[in-house]
Structures are given as structure tokens and as C-alpha cells.
Design a protein around this motif. Structure first.
Motif, mmCIF file in Angstrom:
data_model
loop_
_atom_site.group_PDB
_atom_site.id
_atom_site.type_symbol
_atom_site.label_atom_id
_atom_site.label_comp_id
_atom_site.label_asym_id
_atom_site.label_seq_id
_atom_site.Cartn_x
_atom_site.Cartn_y
_atom_site.Cartn_z
ATOM 1 N N UNK A 46 0.828 -1.217 0.000
ATOM 2 C CA UNK A 46 0.000 0.000 0.000
ATOM 3 C C UNK A 46 0.857 1.259 0.000
ATOM 4 N N UNK A 47 2.171 1.090 -0.150
ATOM 5 C CA UNK A 47 3.082 2.240 -0.222
ATOM 6 C C UNK A 47 3.051 2.844 -1.618
ATOM 7 N N UNK A 48 3.720 3.998 -1.835
ATOM 8 C CA UNK A 48 3.810 4.573 -3.185
ATOM 9 C C UNK A 48 4.448 3.603 -4.179
ATOM 10 N N UNK A 49 4.203 3.838 -5.443
ATOM 11 C CA UNK A 49 4.626 2.906 -6.509
ATOM 12 C C UNK A 49 6.099 2.500 -6.468
ATOM 13 N N UNK A 50 7.046 3.429 -6.225
ATOM 14 C CA UNK A 50 8.457 2.992 -6.209
ATOM 15 C C UNK A 50 8.740 1.886 -5.200
ATOM 16 N N UNK A 51 7.887 1.768 -4.168
ATOM 17 C CA UNK A 51 8.051 0.695 -3.181
ATOM 18 C C UNK A 51 7.100 -0.457 -3.476
ATOM 19 N N UNK A 52 5.836 -0.147 -3.735
ATOM 20 C CA UNK A 52 4.821 -1.198 -3.866
ATOM 21 C C UNK A 52 5.042 -2.084 -5.090
ATOM 22 N N UNK A 53 5.506 -1.503 -6.212
ATOM 23 C CA UNK A 53 5.653 -2.320 -7.429
ATOM 24 C C UNK A 53 6.691 -3.428 -7.266
ATOM 25 N N UNK A 54 7.924 -3.117 -6.850
ATOM 26 C CA UNK A 54 8.880 -4.230 -6.654
ATOM 27 C C UNK A 54 8.475 -5.143 -5.507
ATOM 28 N N UNK A 55 7.776 -4.599 -4.488
ATOM 29 C CA UNK A 55 7.334 -5.435 -3.366
ATOM 30 C C UNK A 55 6.311 -6.467 -3.836
ATOM 31 N N UNK A 56 5.397 -6.069 -4.704
ATOM 32 C CA UNK A 56 4.388 -7.004 -5.223
ATOM 33 C C UNK A 56 5.039 -8.131 -6.012
ATOM 34 N N UNK A 57 6.023 -7.778 -6.823
ATOM 35 C CA UNK A 57 6.706 -8.793 -7.619
ATOM 36 C C UNK A 57 7.452 -9.771 -6.708
ATOM 37 N N UNK A 58 8.111 -9.230 -5.668
ATOM 38 C CA UNK A 58 8.837 -10.085 -4.731
ATOM 39 C C UNK A 58 7.870 -10.957 -3.931
ATOM 40 N N UNK A 59 6.716 -10.396 -3.563
ATOM 41 C CA UNK A 59 5.698 -11.130 -2.800
ATOM 42 C C UNK A 59 5.222 -12.343 -3.598
ATOM 43 N N UNK A 60 4.916 -12.136 -4.865
ATOM 44 C CA UNK A 60 4.440 -13.230 -5.723
ATOM 45 C C UNK A 60 5.507 -14.315 -5.856
ATOM 46 N N UNK A 61 6.727 -13.920 -6.084
ATOM 47 C CA UNK A 61 7.823 -14.877 -6.248
ATOM 48 C C UNK A 61 8.072 -15.643 -4.942
ATOM 49 N N UNK A 62 8.017 -14.909 -3.812
ATOM 50 C CA UNK A 62 8.254 -15.538 -2.512
ATOM 51 C C UNK A 62 7.208 -16.630 -2.233
ATOM 52 N N UNK A 63 5.936 -16.319 -2.445
ATOM 53 C CA UNK A 63 4.875 -17.291 -2.175
ATOM 54 C C UNK A 63 4.970 -18.495 -3.116
ATOM 55 N N UNK A 64 5.340 -18.241 -4.353
ATOM 56 C CA UNK A 64 5.468 -19.340 -5.328
ATOM 57 C C UNK A 64 6.569 -20.304 -4.903
ATOM 58 N N UNK A 65 7.704 -19.759 -4.482
ATOM 59 C CA UNK A 65 8.834 -20.596 -4.104
ATOM 60 C C UNK A 65 8.607 -21.279 -2.759
ATOM 61 N N UNK A 66 7.886 -20.610 -1.854
ATOM 62 C CA UNK A 66 7.695 -21.153 -0.513
ATOM 63 C C UNK A 66 6.556 -22.167 -0.453
ATOM 64 N N UNK A 67 5.439 -21.840 -1.119
ATOM 65 C CA UNK A 67 4.237 -22.658 -0.926
ATOM 66 C C UNK A 67 3.619 -23.205 -2.210
ATOM 67 N N UNK A 68 4.198 -22.888 -3.351
ATOM 68 C CA UNK A 68 3.691 -23.450 -4.594
ATOM 69 C C UNK A 68 2.663 -22.573 -5.291
ATOM 70 N N UNK A 69 2.090 -23.114 -6.359
ATOM 71 C CA UNK A 69 1.243 -22.342 -7.265
ATOM 72 C C UNK A 69 -0.091 -21.956 -6.638
ATOM 73 N N UNK A 70 -0.638 -22.814 -5.787
ATOM 74 C CA UNK A 70 -1.936 -22.499 -5.188
ATOM 75 C C UNK A 70 -1.868 -21.197 -4.393
ATOM 76 N N UNK A 71 -0.847 -21.052 -3.568
ATOM 77 C CA UNK A 71 -0.678 -19.829 -2.783
ATOM 78 C C UNK A 71 -0.351 -18.642 -3.696
ATOM 79 N N UNK A 72 0.443 -18.895 -4.738
ATOM 80 C CA UNK A 72 0.813 -17.813 -5.664
ATOM 81 C C UNK A 72 -0.438 -17.243 -6.335
#
Length: 583
Positions: free
Chosen positions: A453-479
């Protein structure tokens, strides 16, 4: 026009006949040379003269001259140079004169002609062309310096060099570079004369001579100060030149006295006065130690006279330079200890900028004093709480020394209160990387959720990292769940959509419906500016058993309608290439 060209061609015939007769060129080759020259001559007779025509002709004749010389070396034939080589050289001279007459404002043309004259070792011609060029371009100090340097170093004519620099200063009286180089030239001339007298065993007779002692150079220095008064930086620039010579100690003292008397409130003047002791070539260890002691002594006096923080900055940078130059470990440690004391003194009087605090921290880190470095960083942030570099260093040190993750998170929260949130991504990323490395999944998710929920310079890379983190940690269902949640917080970057699509397509049985939904969401948000996105969507529907070829036409229609200007043209071009099988 034709009569003039034919006359020129007739003048070339004896030269070409000699080339053929002596075996440097065949008759066929001389015929080609004549044809080429005839074309160039006709171009020079146009009403609208073009500089490029002259230059191409000059280049052709220069290449021809080089070829003649190579063939002479190969055949061993060294006669008929007047009839062949000299004629080509004369033609090049004529072409240069013609083009310079029509385009005198082009400095490159003058320098090109001078370079050609230097190749021929025609010193008189070089001098004349420099003179003519400077009559046209008298406001360009660099050209005057080039001419004077050639006269002094290559033509061995100090009088001409001196005359050129004096004339240059009449046209460019406030040029600092001209005054400095004139001063340097007079000292170089004095050194040359001293060496000559040394060879003749006349040192004693020359000591009182104003030229040999550098007196003329000092007069130049005084005239420079009259032309450019009250400029400490200008005066300082003479000092390194003076230190290059071993007979100018008196001038060095006079320049330093002037700096101390007239510019005692200028930090740069004190820096020059201190550093001159380090610039000397010490003959022994004791001399080197004494010079370094004098350096610190001068700066000790400076910080008592000048109250600004600039003098502390210069002092600290000079101390850091000394550490870099220290060869032995013992000397480096000694200088390091002194530098740390200077940092402490500057802090005590309140003259440490964020940049200097950062350098202090780096210095302590290099010595392995991580705890002290962290203490310095904390003290720095009390004075400069809005400096992002200091926060970054503090977080890095806390991670290095093994501070608790909750403390690190609290520090990040404190940083985000004092700096703009849009600039905080480097700090957030550092903490996230540490959290992931520490296997603190819960803390990682909390920080990622907060960052969305931060401004774009923070939220955009955070969203990408969040998606990648969940995919690697818990698989496609969580992603998939995380992707759905991310899409609720617009804007979503194109990279996030691409990452999600690549994750889905990597599955053994990708859910095509979800991929299409992701593409639809992506083109809805970024379709007006991204031809690549539309092309990837078309490729997706065109390939494999799961693709829908009937949808390609509709996607193409929508893309052409959505994209504007250059993006539209780029899409159409690349789509056409894709249809024809080109990559």
C-alpha cells in the motif's frame, strides 16, 4: 568550367606518365587515378561549394601519396620524387588552401592541415598555419596553447612560444589556463637553461639571473593576479606547478604567504597550504614524518581560524587520502588512528555532514570495529535523521552484527517516518532479503503486505517479490491467491503480470483460463503503451493445443485500436514479421 577542369587534367598527365613509366602504377591504374581526379575537379567547380567535396579529394590524394610511398618501399625505386610525390603534396596544399579560404570557421580543417604539415616535417608551414588560424580564432585559448606548445617542445623556439602566449593573453586576459601555462612555460625554459649552464659548469654565474632563478615566471604570476584578482582557487592552481621544479622554493614561499595573508578565511587556501608539505619528495623517513607533522600543524591552525564545516571536510578527505597512500601496515594504522581522532574532533564541534559520517562509518567497518561503527551511525541519525544513506548503513550494520529481527524492523519503521516513503525501497528490500534468509516467513509476509500500500516505487517491486516468494515457498496455489490479492491494489506493474503468466505456464497442466484472465487484466492496465504485451498475448493464443487461433484476430484488432503513435507502428511491424516467420 570544363576548360578549367581540362587544364587541370592536362597538368596531371606528366605526373601520371612518370608513375607508369617507372613501374609504380600500371597504365590501367593511372587511368583510374585520372578519372577519379576528374570527377573531384568537376565537383569543386560547382556554384555551391561543399566542404565534403574538398575533404574527399584531400583524403583521396593523401591515400594516393601513402600508396606511392609503399610501392617505392616494395620496388626499391627512389627516384622521380619531384615529378610524382611532390606534385601530389602540392595538390594537397592547394586543396587545403582552397577549403580554408571558403570555410575558415572550421577549426578541424585548420588542425587537419597543421597535422599534415607536421607529417611532412615542414616546420615553417606549421608556424604559418598556426598564425593564420589564430588570426581567425583568437578567442580560443586551447588553440593558442597548442601553438605555443608546438613552438616550445617541437620547434625548439621559446621566443615564438612566449610571443604566442603574450598575444593570447591580450585577447583572452581572464583565461586562467593561459596564465598557468605561461607560468609553467617560463619555469620550463628556466630549467632548460639551468641544465645547459650546468653542463657548461656555469651554475654560480646563473644564480642571480632573473631568468634562471624563475624571476620572469614570478612576474607572470604577479601579472596574472592583476588580471584575475581576489580568486583563491586561481592562486592555488599555481602552487602544484611551482612544486614541480627544484629551484622555486622562494616562489613557493611567496605564493603561500600570499594565500595565508589574503585568503586566510578560505578553506581551499588552507588545504593547499597543508597539502604542499605532502607533495614534496622526501629524501628520508624523518623528512617524510616532518612533512606529515607540518601538514597536521597547518590544518590545526586552519580549524582555529576558519569556523565553517568545509575546512573539516577538506581535512578529513586529506587524512583519508593519506591512509590510501600508506604502504606499510604500521604507517597505515598510525594514519588511521589520526583520522579517527579528526572525525571525533569534527563531531564534537558539530561540523560532520551526513557524507562525512558515512565515511567515518566505512572507515570503522574496514578496521573491523562494527559495534563502534553502529554507534557512530546511531549518533549520526540523531543529527541527520532524514539521510537515507545513514539509515541504509545502520540497517546493514545491525544485520551484520546479528541484531534481533524485531529491532531491525523497528529501525526500518523509524527510518520510514523520517524519510519519504517513495525513497524507502532500498531499506525495505534489505530487511526483506535478511528476513527471507533468516527463514522468518511470517515477518516477511507482514512486511510485504505493508509495502503493497506504499507509493509505486516501493509497492511495485514489493508485489513482484511477494508473488515470487509465495510461489517458491508454498507453490502455485498460494501464488494464485497472492496474485488475486495483488490485483486488488492498483497499479500492478507489467512485470508482475509476466511473472504470474510464466509461473502458470510452467505448471504440468497450466490453467489457460487464469492465464487469459491475467493477460486481459494486463492489457487493460498497460495495453496503451506496451506492444510487447499484445504480441505475447497473440503468441500465447497462437501456440500449442490449448491456444485459440480464432481469438488472435480480435486481439490484433484491439491492439491496433489501443496503441497510439510509434507504439502502434512498432506493433504492426513486429506482428507482420511474426506472421512471416521472422523473429
Amino acid at each position: 568550367m570544363a576548360e578549367v577542369v581540362e587544364h587541370r587534367v592536362e597538368e596531371m598527365l606528366p605526373e601520371l606518365e612518370q608513375m607508369s613509366r617507372v613501374g609504380l602504377f600500371t597504365k590501367e591504374e593511372t587511368g583510374q587515378i585520372l578519372t577519379k581526379r576528374k570527377v573531384y575537379e568537376y565537383k569543386l567547380r560547382r556554384k555551391q561549394k561543399k566542404k565534403e567535396d574538398f575533404l574527399h579529394y584531400i583524403q583521396y590524394e593523401t591515400n594516393l601519396l601513402a600508396l606511392v610511398r609503399k610501392r617505392r618501399e616494395r620496388t626499391g625505386y627512389s627516384f622521380k620524387k619531384v615529378e610524382i610525390d611532390n606534385n601530389i603534396v602540392v595538390r594537397i596544399h592547394r586543396l587545403y588552401k582552397l577549403v580554408l579560404y571558403r570555410f575558415p570557421e572550421d577549426v578541424k580543417l585548420w588542425l587537419s592541415y597543421i597535422a599534415f604539415a607536421k607529417q611532412l616535417k615542414a616546420k615553417d608551414l606549421v608556424s604559418r598555419q598556426y598564425t593564420k588560424m589564430l588570426q581567425v580564432h583568437d578567442k580560443k585559448p586551447e588553440l593558442w596553447l597548442s601553438a605555443a606548445k608546438w613552438e616550445f617542445e617541437e620547434n625548439n623556439n621559446p621566443d615564438n612560444a612566449r610571443g604566442l602566449l603574450q598575444r593570447a593573453l591580450r585577447f583572452n586576459q581572464t583565461s586562467q589556463t593561459l596564465w598557468q601555462e605561461y607560468y609553467r612555460m617560463e619555469l620550463m625554459y628556466a630549467e632548460k637553461m639551468r641544465k645547459r649552464r650546468s653542463v657548461l659548469d656555469l651554475e654560480t654565474e646563473g644564480e642571480s639571473d632573473p631568468v634562471l632563478s624563475g624571476g620572469v615566471a614570478f612576474i607572470v604570476f604577479q601579472q596574472a593576479l592583476e588580471a584575475i584578482p581576489d580568486n583563491a582557487g586561481f592562486v592555488i592552481q599555481f602552487l602544484p606547478i611551482c612544486l614541480l621544479f627544484d629551484f622555486t622554493s622562494k616562489q613557493e614561499q611567496d605564493i603561500c604567504a600570499l594565500l595565508a595573508e589574503k585568503f586566510s578565511d578560505n578553506p581551499l587556501a588552507w588545504d593547499a597550504l597543508a597539502r604542499r608539505h605532502l607533495a614534496r619528495k622526501s629524501t628520508s623517513k624523518n623528512d617524510a614524518r616532518e612533512d606529515e607533522r607540518k601538514f597536521h600543524e597547518v590544518y590545526g591552525e586552519a580549524i582555529g581560524v576558519v569556523t565553517s564545516g568545509e575546512v573539516w571536510k577538506l581535512y578529513i578527505n586529506a587524512c583519508l587520502d593519506l591512509i590510501q597512500k600508506a604502504g606499510k601496515q604500521s604507517l597505515q594504522e598510525k594514519r588511521l588512528e589520526r583520522a579517527l581522532l579528526v572525525f571525533e574532533e569534527a563531531r564534537d564541534v558539530g561540523h560532520l555532514t551526513p557524507d562525512l559520517y558515512a565515511k567515518w562509518t566505512d572507515l570503522l567497518q574496514k578496521t573491523g570495529s562494527l559495534t563502534e561503527a553502529l554507534e557512530v551511525c546511531c549518533a549520526a541519525l540523531e543529527v541527520h535523521p532524514g539521510d537515507i544513506t545513514l539509515w541504509e548503513k545502520k540497517l546493514s550494520l545491525m544485520i551484520t552484527v546479528g541484531k534481533d529481527l524485531n529491532m531491525i524492523q523497528d529501525t526500518l519503521d523509524g527510518a520510514r517516518k523520517n524519510i519519504p516513503k517513495k525513497d524507502s525501497w532500498p531499506l525495505v528490500r534489505m530487511v526483506l532479503e535478511h528476513s527471507i534468509a533468516s527463514n522468518a516467513a511470517e515477518d516477511t509476509v507482514k512486511l510485504l503486505e505493508k509495502s503493497m500500500i506504499d507509493p509505486s516505487p516501493v509497492s511495485q517491486p514489493a508485489k513482484e517479490l511477494y508473488l515470487e516468494f509465495e510461489y517458491l515457498q508454498h507453490g502455485m496455489q498460494h501464488a494464485r491467491k497472492v496474485f488475486s490479492r495483488i490485483c486488488e491494489y492498483k497499479p500492478v506493474s507489467e512485470d508482475v503480470y509476466r511473472s504470474y503468466v510464466s509461473m502458470e505456464m510452467a505448471q504440468p497442466k497450466p490453467k489457460m483460463k487464469l492465464v487469459r484472465a491475467a493477460y486481459e487484466e494486463a492489457v487493460r492496465e498497460h495495453g496503451a503503451l506496451s506492444p510487447n504485451l499484445w504480441l505475447d498475448y497473440i503468441k500465447f493464443e497462437s501456440c500449442g493445443l490449448e491456444g485459440r487461433l480464432e481469438a488472435v484476430g480480435n486481439i490484433h484488432f484491439r491492439a491496433v485500436k489501443a496503441l497510439d503513435g510509434e507504439h502502434n507502428q512498432d506493433f504492426i511491424r513486429r506482428y507482420t514479421l511474426m506472421q512471416t516467420g521472422c523473429p
